[in-house]
Design a protein around this motif. Structure first.
Motif, PDB file in Angstrom:
ATOM      1  N   LEU A  39       0.907  -1.173   0.103  1.00 10.49           N
ATOM      2  CA  LEU A  39       0.062  -0.075   0.148  1.00 10.49           C
ATOM      3  C   LEU A  39       0.832   1.207  -0.118  1.00 10.49           C
ATOM      4  O   LEU A  39       0.708   2.307  -0.542  1.00 10.49           O
ATOM      5  CB  LEU A  39      -1.134   0.019   1.291  1.00 10.49           C
ATOM      6  N   ILE A  40       2.183   1.177   0.436  1.00  9.36           N
ATOM      7  CA  ILE A  40       2.952   2.479   0.775  1.00  9.36           C
ATOM      8  C   ILE A  40       3.670   2.734  -0.592  1.00  9.36           C
ATOM      9  O   ILE A  40       4.068   3.642  -1.134  1.00  9.36           O
ATOM     10  CB  ILE A  40       3.896   2.203   1.852  1.00  9.36           C
ATOM     11  N   SER A  41       4.099   1.597  -1.319  1.00 14.03           N
ATOM     12  CA  SER A  41       5.169   1.586  -2.516  1.00 14.03           C
ATOM     13  C   SER A  41       4.377   1.852  -3.691  1.00 14.03           C
ATOM     14  O   SER A  41       3.025   1.649  -3.679  1.00 14.03           O
ATOM     15  CB  SER A  41       5.877   0.294  -2.560  1.00 14.03           C
ATOM     16  N   SER A  42       5.022   2.260  -4.575  1.00 16.52           N
ATOM     17  CA  SER A  42       4.410   2.547  -6.235  1.00 16.52           C
ATOM     18  C   SER A  42       5.280   2.085  -7.213  1.00 16.52           C
ATOM     19  O   SER A  42       6.680   2.002  -6.982  1.00 16.52           O
ATOM     20  CB  SER A  42       3.812   3.967  -6.151  1.00 16.52           C
ATOM     21  N   ARG A  45       8.332  -1.358  -8.083  1.00 13.98           N
ATOM     22  CA  ARG A  45       8.442  -1.998  -6.722  1.00 13.98           C
ATOM     23  C   ARG A  45       7.024  -2.541  -6.235  1.00 13.98           C
ATOM     24  O   ARG A  45       6.865  -3.673  -5.838  1.00 13.98           O
ATOM     25  CB  ARG A  45       9.209  -0.908  -5.762  1.00 13.98           C
ATOM     26  N   ASN A  46       5.938  -1.932  -6.670  1.00 17.57           N
ATOM     27  CA  ASN A  46       4.733  -2.369  -6.277  1.00 17.57           C
ATOM     28  C   ASN A  46       4.235  -3.492  -6.980  1.00 17.57           C
ATOM     29  O   ASN A  46       3.907  -4.404  -6.535  1.00 17.57           O
ATOM     30  CB  ASN A  46       3.789  -1.092  -6.410  1.00 17.57           C
ATOM     31  N   ILE A  47       4.642  -3.382  -8.417  1.00 16.42           N
ATOM     32  CA  ILE A  47       4.455  -4.882  -9.077  1.00 16.42           C
ATOM     33  C   ILE A  47       5.362  -6.080  -8.487  1.00 16.42           C
ATOM     34  O   ILE A  47       4.699  -6.978  -8.463  1.00 16.42           O
ATOM     35  CB  ILE A  47       4.879  -4.391 -10.716  1.00 16.42           C
TER      36      ILE A  47
END
Length: 90
Positions: A39-42, A45-47
């Protein structure tokens, strides 16, 4: 050759099943620990986190289900006397 076929049908040792159960539980727990970071990352890195979270959850679930199935369906210890063919192999 018949000995190999017998080994394929046998269930793994109880300690092996227990370790697979614990390992599967750890992977599922690890997958849930990645949710807050997801929920924090984007971005990329999120993937990556999402892919590994799904991979950990699926692998852990398969290990847990397979181990529980083997543990619960495992019959009682064999108490009947051995047949002549089986005694020869011992």
């Amino acid at each position: 050759m018949s000995e190999d076929k017998k080994k394929q049908g046998e269930s793994p040792a109880p300690i092996t099943l227990f370790l697979r159960l614990v390992g599967g539980g750890y992977l599922v727990w690890l997958a849930f620990q990645l949710v807050p970071d997801l929920l924090i990352s984007s971005g990329f890195r999120n993937i990556i986190q999402l892919v590994f979270m799904i991979l950990f959850f699926i692998t852990g679930s398969i290990l847990i289900i397979w181990s529980l199935k083997k543990i619960l369906l495992k019959g009682p210890a064999r108490t009947e006397p051995l047949e002549e063919e089986e005694q020869e192999h011992i």
